[in-house]
Design a protein around this motif. Structure first.
Motif, PDB file in Angstrom:
ATOM      1  N   ASP A  95       0.734  -3.449   3.479  1.00 32.10           N
ATOM      2  CA  ASP A  95       1.387  -4.141   2.362  1.00 32.10           C
ATOM      3  C   ASP A  95       2.893  -3.849   2.419  1.00 32.10           C
ATOM      4  O   ASP A  95       3.284  -2.741   2.783  1.00 32.10           O
ATOM      5  CB  ASP A  95       0.776  -3.562   1.067  1.00 32.10           C
ATOM      6  CG  ASP A  95       1.343  -4.169  -0.197  1.00 32.10           C
ATOM      7  OD1 ASP A  95       1.933  -5.256  -0.138  1.00 32.10           O
ATOM      8  OD2 ASP A  95       1.186  -3.537  -1.268  1.00 32.10           O
ATOM      9  N   LYS A 112       5.856  -3.399   0.048  1.00 29.48           N
ATOM     10  CA  LYS A 112       6.036  -3.261  -1.400  1.00 29.48           C
ATOM     11  C   LYS A 112       7.459  -3.520  -1.874  1.00 29.48           C
ATOM     12  O   LYS A 112       7.679  -3.891  -3.015  1.00 29.48           O
ATOM     13  CB  LYS A 112       5.640  -1.848  -1.831  1.00 29.48           C
ATOM     14  CG  LYS A 112       4.144  -1.588  -1.665  1.00 29.48           C
ATOM     15  CD  LYS A 112       3.656  -0.531  -2.632  1.00 29.48           C
ATOM     16  CE  LYS A 112       2.148  -0.443  -2.668  1.00 29.48           C
ATOM     17  NZ  LYS A 112       1.557   0.094  -1.444  1.00 29.48           N
ATOM     18  N   GLY A 165       4.842  -5.683  -6.781  1.00 24.91           N
ATOM     19  CA  GLY A 165       3.385  -5.678  -6.604  1.00 24.91           C
ATOM     20  C   GLY A 165       3.004  -5.816  -5.142  1.00 24.91           C
ATOM     21  O   GLY A 165       1.858  -5.571  -4.763  1.00 24.91           O
ATOM     22  N   TYR A 206     -10.087   0.964  -3.536  1.00 27.41           N
ATOM     23  CA  TYR A 206      -8.949   0.720  -2.644  1.00 27.41           C
ATOM     24  C   TYR A 206      -8.154   2.015  -2.577  1.00 27.41           C
ATOM     25  O   TYR A 206      -7.727   2.543  -3.604  1.00 27.41           O
ATOM     26  CB  TYR A 206      -8.177  -0.445  -3.252  1.00 27.41           C
ATOM     27  CG  TYR A 206      -6.714  -0.661  -2.918  1.00 27.41           C
ATOM     28  CD1 TYR A 206      -5.867   0.329  -2.447  1.00 27.41           C
ATOM     29  CD2 TYR A 206      -6.159  -1.910  -3.129  1.00 27.41           C
ATOM     30  CE1 TYR A 206      -4.536   0.082  -2.186  1.00 27.41           C
ATOM     31  CE2 TYR A 206      -4.820  -2.168  -2.881  1.00 27.41           C
ATOM     32  CZ  TYR A 206      -4.027  -1.157  -2.410  1.00 27.41           C
ATOM     33  OH  TYR A 206      -2.706  -1.390  -2.171  1.00 27.41           O
ATOM     34  N   ASN A 221      -6.884   2.567  -6.207  1.00 29.55           N
ATOM     35  CA  ASN A 221      -6.914   1.393  -7.075  1.00 29.55           C
ATOM     36  C   ASN A 221      -8.374   1.003  -7.246  1.00 29.55           C
ATOM     37  O   ASN A 221      -9.162   1.100  -6.302  1.00 29.55           O
ATOM     38  CB  ASN A 221      -6.110   0.236  -6.480  1.00 29.55           C
ATOM     39  CG  ASN A 221      -4.619   0.538  -6.493  1.00 29.55           C
ATOM     40  OD1 ASN A 221      -4.101   1.053  -7.477  1.00 29.55           O
ATOM     41  ND2 ASN A 221      -3.930   0.254  -5.407  1.00 29.55           N
ATOM     42  N   ARG A 270      -9.943  -1.834  -7.659  1.00 25.75           N
ATOM     43  CA  ARG A 270     -10.038  -3.306  -7.578  1.00 25.75           C
ATOM     44  C   ARG A 270      -9.522  -3.744  -6.221  1.00 25.75           C
ATOM     45  O   ARG A 270      -9.014  -2.922  -5.456  1.00 25.75           O
ATOM     46  CB  ARG A 270      -9.148  -3.899  -8.659  1.00 25.75           C
ATOM     47  CG  ARG A 270      -7.783  -3.216  -8.539  1.00 25.75           C
ATOM     48  CD  ARG A 270      -6.651  -3.802  -9.242  1.00 25.75           C
ATOM     49  NE  ARG A 270      -5.490  -2.927  -9.082  1.00 25.75           N
ATOM     50  CZ  ARG A 270      -4.600  -3.007  -8.118  1.00 25.75           C
ATOM     51  NH1 ARG A 270      -4.698  -3.936  -7.200  1.00 25.75           N
ATOM     52  NH2 ARG A 270      -3.592  -2.152  -8.031  1.00 25.75           N
ATOM     53  N   GLY A 306      -6.832  -5.217  -3.712  1.00 25.23           N
ATOM     54  CA  GLY A 306      -5.369  -5.237  -3.686  1.00 25.23           C
ATOM     55  C   GLY A 306      -4.867  -6.672  -3.703  1.00 25.23           C
ATOM     56  O   GLY A 306      -5.563  -7.605  -3.314  1.00 25.23           O
ATOM     57  N   ASP A 307      -3.644  -6.807  -4.151  1.00 21.40           N
ATOM     58  CA  ASP A 307      -2.978  -8.108  -4.132  1.00 21.40           C
ATOM     59  C   ASP A 307      -1.583  -7.843  -3.596  1.00 21.40           C
ATOM     60  O   ASP A 307      -0.811  -7.156  -4.280  1.00 21.40           O
ATOM     61  CB  ASP A 307      -2.922  -8.653  -5.574  1.00 21.40           C
ATOM     62  CG  ASP A 307      -2.447 -10.096  -5.636  1.00 21.40           C
ATOM     63  OD1 ASP A 307      -2.046 -10.617  -4.595  1.00 21.40           O
ATOM     64  OD2 ASP A 307      -2.486 -10.678  -6.735  1.00 21.40           O
ATOM     65  N   PRO A 308      -1.244  -8.230  -2.396  1.00 19.87           N
ATOM     66  CA  PRO A 308      -1.791  -9.312  -1.577  1.00 19.87           C
ATOM     67  C   PRO A 308      -2.931  -8.971  -0.620  1.00 19.87           C
ATOM     68  O   PRO A 308      -3.434  -9.878   0.053  1.00 19.87           O
ATOM     69  CB  PRO A 308      -0.570  -9.748  -0.751  1.00 19.87           C
ATOM     70  CG  PRO A 308       0.247  -8.519  -0.597  1.00 19.87           C
ATOM     71  CD  PRO A 308       0.025  -7.711  -1.844  1.00 19.87           C
ATOM     72  N   GLU A 309      -3.362  -7.725  -0.506  1.00 14.73           N
ATOM     73  CA  GLU A 309      -4.331  -7.385   0.545  1.00 14.73           C
ATOM     74  C   GLU A 309      -5.583  -8.269   0.511  1.00 14.73           C
ATOM     75  O   GLU A 309      -6.147  -8.627   1.548  1.00 14.73           O
ATOM     76  CB  GLU A 309      -4.760  -5.917   0.408  1.00 14.73           C
ATOM     77  CG  GLU A 309      -3.668  -4.910   0.742  1.00 14.73           C
ATOM     78  CD  GLU A 309      -2.859  -4.481  -0.475  1.00 14.73           C
ATOM     79  OE1 GLU A 309      -2.733  -5.279  -1.424  1.00 14.73           O
ATOM     80  OE2 GLU A 309      -2.349  -3.346  -0.476  1.00 14.73           O
TER      81      GLU A 309
HETATM   82  N1  GLY Z   1      -0.680  -4.309  -3.162  1.00 16.54           N
HETATM   83  C1  GLY Z   1      -0.745  -3.241  -4.046  1.00 16.54           C
HETATM   84  C2  GLY Z   1      -1.723  -3.368  -5.131  1.00 16.54           C
HETATM   85  O1  GLY Z   1      -2.532  -4.269  -5.150  1.00 16.54           O
HETATM   86  O2  GLY Z   1      -1.728  -2.528  -5.995  1.00 16.54           O
END
Ligand code: GLY
Length: 465
Positions: A216, A218, A230, A276, A292, A294, A296-299
């Motif tokens: 990612d 950041k 994010g 995560y 995390n 949940r 990831g976003d963008p993962e």
């Molecule tokens: N890409 C980091 C997050 O989803 O927290």
């Protein structure tokens, strides 16, 4: 085969990618979220306009729609205990309950949990509740450090010495502000040297099924500069590892997640969802920077684009009901690259409201996946209005990273408007730098001392990572 009526909570890019994967498995889709994501609007049978934290309202709506499976996207929904409200209505849910979600929603809880259960990969840290204890905590760390608010900050609250602040005093002033404003502990941690990577796994309470590793990006600006965001984009490789993360380190990281799930069970918490790990690969192996609770976003956009097995809805149902089957988990052996477009000024002073025009036909010809996030439908077809966070993402898939990256860059030429994007994401030059940095770290003699560059006077005693 009948597909479960599925509720998706959230309406960002991650949830759009989840929605597309669920739609491919023909699950009837119900969406609950605070704005009308143009992609999800097209996929959903019904859309509930609601804050994602409104557990009771979401659960009773889901029940009235005979929902059979729920999937939580955003950290705010998970932290608020929406999974508990859904489970109380008898709805199998992908996402941990409020107690286990503290792994993400309370960094001081997460660090104490790792320490209590002797989970490897724990950096030296101090959790501080009173401003007068801050200088002592920093002195004990005795070197460059990182300041972390304990609670959720959408990825934007962590300050690293050397990047976000220089002197110990500046770092402590930030920590003091956090204590005053947020009324929760602040975590100080040693600043480790290494490269970050993300490892996500499906967890059904007991079993874990890992997803491909993702890197990612950041920082907001090219060259990995500017404030934390994010995540401006990400990539994954064909072998599901990363150029600087060999299989042995991935396995160590996965073992840390496995130990964590077991420790949760020992503490009476069953974790069903996606776990995560945000890891830092150091010369001594992976260290867990954060959990995390949940996707990831963008993962998620990378890995869900690669999802390649019988049925995504079945896989998620297995996660939610404690019957995960590894035959349901499969990812194509291909590389992916994601680049997010954000409004100008993102993240600190975003200017929302700009219109972005996409040539959707051209993007389709390029086989680019478009995922909408903080964006709503514009006045004309192919137009979207950007909100104040990451607006939309382009994802390219190919047999090699450089091809996927070039494809996304070609795709960006079909997107007109005023937006922020990082062209350097996944480019060979950036990846090479990371590989070289990792090689350099590994070649240093073991126990290389780190000194606090901001100290004056005689050198402090060495600190061992
Ligand atoms: N890409 C980091 C997050 O989803 O927290």
């Amino acid at each position: 085969m009948r597909r479960p009526r599925t509720l998706l909570v959230g309406c960002g890019g991650r949830e759009h990618a989840l929605g597309v994967a669920l739609a491919k498995s023909e699950a009837p889709l119900f969406v609950a979220g605070p704005w009308r994501n143009p992609g999800l609007t097209r996929l959903a049978r019904e859309y509930l306009d609601t804050p994602v934290e409104a557990g009771e309202a979401i659960a009773s709506w889901a029940r009235s729609r005979s929902v059979e499976l729920a999937v939580l996207g955003p950290d705010a929904a998970v932290a608020a205990g929406v999974a508990d409200a859904l489970r109380a209505q008898g709805i199998p849910t992908v996402g941990p309950g409020k107690a286990a979600a503290r792994l993400e929603s309370s960094k001081s809880f997460a660090r104490a949990f790792m320490e209590k259960h002797r989970i490897p990969g724990l950096p030296r840290y101090r959790s501080v509740e009173r401003a007068e204890d801050l200088p002592g905590a920093a002195a004990e760390l005795d070197g460059p450090f990182v300041v972390k608010p304990s609670g959720l900050t959408a990825g934007k609250g962590v300050w690293v010495q050397g990047s976000d602040f220089q002197s110990t005093e500046e770092g402590l002033a930030y920590a003091r502000r956090l204590l005053e404003q947020r009324r929760e502990p602040v975590v100080l941690e040693e600043r480790l040297e290494g490269e970050e990577f993300s490892l996500m796994a499906f967890v059904d309470g007991q079993r874990l099924a890992p997803m491909p590793l993702v890197q990612d990006y950041k920082r907001a600006l090219e060259g990995n500069l500017g404030p934390n965001t994010g995540g401006m984009g990400s990539y994954s490789e064909r072998d599901h590892l990363l150029p600087f993360v060999p299989e042995s380190d991935r396995d160590q990281a996965l073992a840390i997640l496995e130990r964590s799930v077991r420790a949760l069970r020992d503490d009476g918490m069953e974790y069903r969802g996606v776990l995560y790990g945000g890891f830092l690969l150091t010369a001594q192996g992976p260290r867990l920077l954060e959990y995390n609770a949940r996707f990831g976003d963008p993962e998620a956009l990378n890995v869900l684009t690669l999802f390649d097995s019988t049925d995504f809805a079945d896989l998620l149902l297995g996660v939610a009901t404690g019957s995960l089957e590894s035959s349901h988990v499969g990812f194509r052996q291909r590389a992916t690259v994601t680049k997010y477009l954000a409004p100008p000024g993102y993240p600190n002073a975003p200017r929302p409201g700009g219109i972005v025009r996409l040539d959707l036909g051209a993007l389709e010809e390029l086989a680019i996946s478009v995922y909408y996030a903080s964006a709503t439908a514009g006045p004309r077809p192919g137009e979207v209005v950007l909100g104040s966070s990451r607006g939309l993402a382009l994802v390219g898939e190919a047999s090699a990273r450089h091809e996927a990256e070039a494809r996304v860059e070609e795709g960006l030429r079909e997107v007109r408007g005023d937006y922020l994007v990082r062209h350097d994401i996944a480019k060979a030059a950036d990846v090479k730098l990371r590989v070289e940095r990792m090689e350099r770290l590994r070649s240093l003699p073991p126990f290389q001392p780190e000194r606090n560059p901001t100290r004056s006077g005689p050198a402090p005693p060495p600190v061992f990572v």
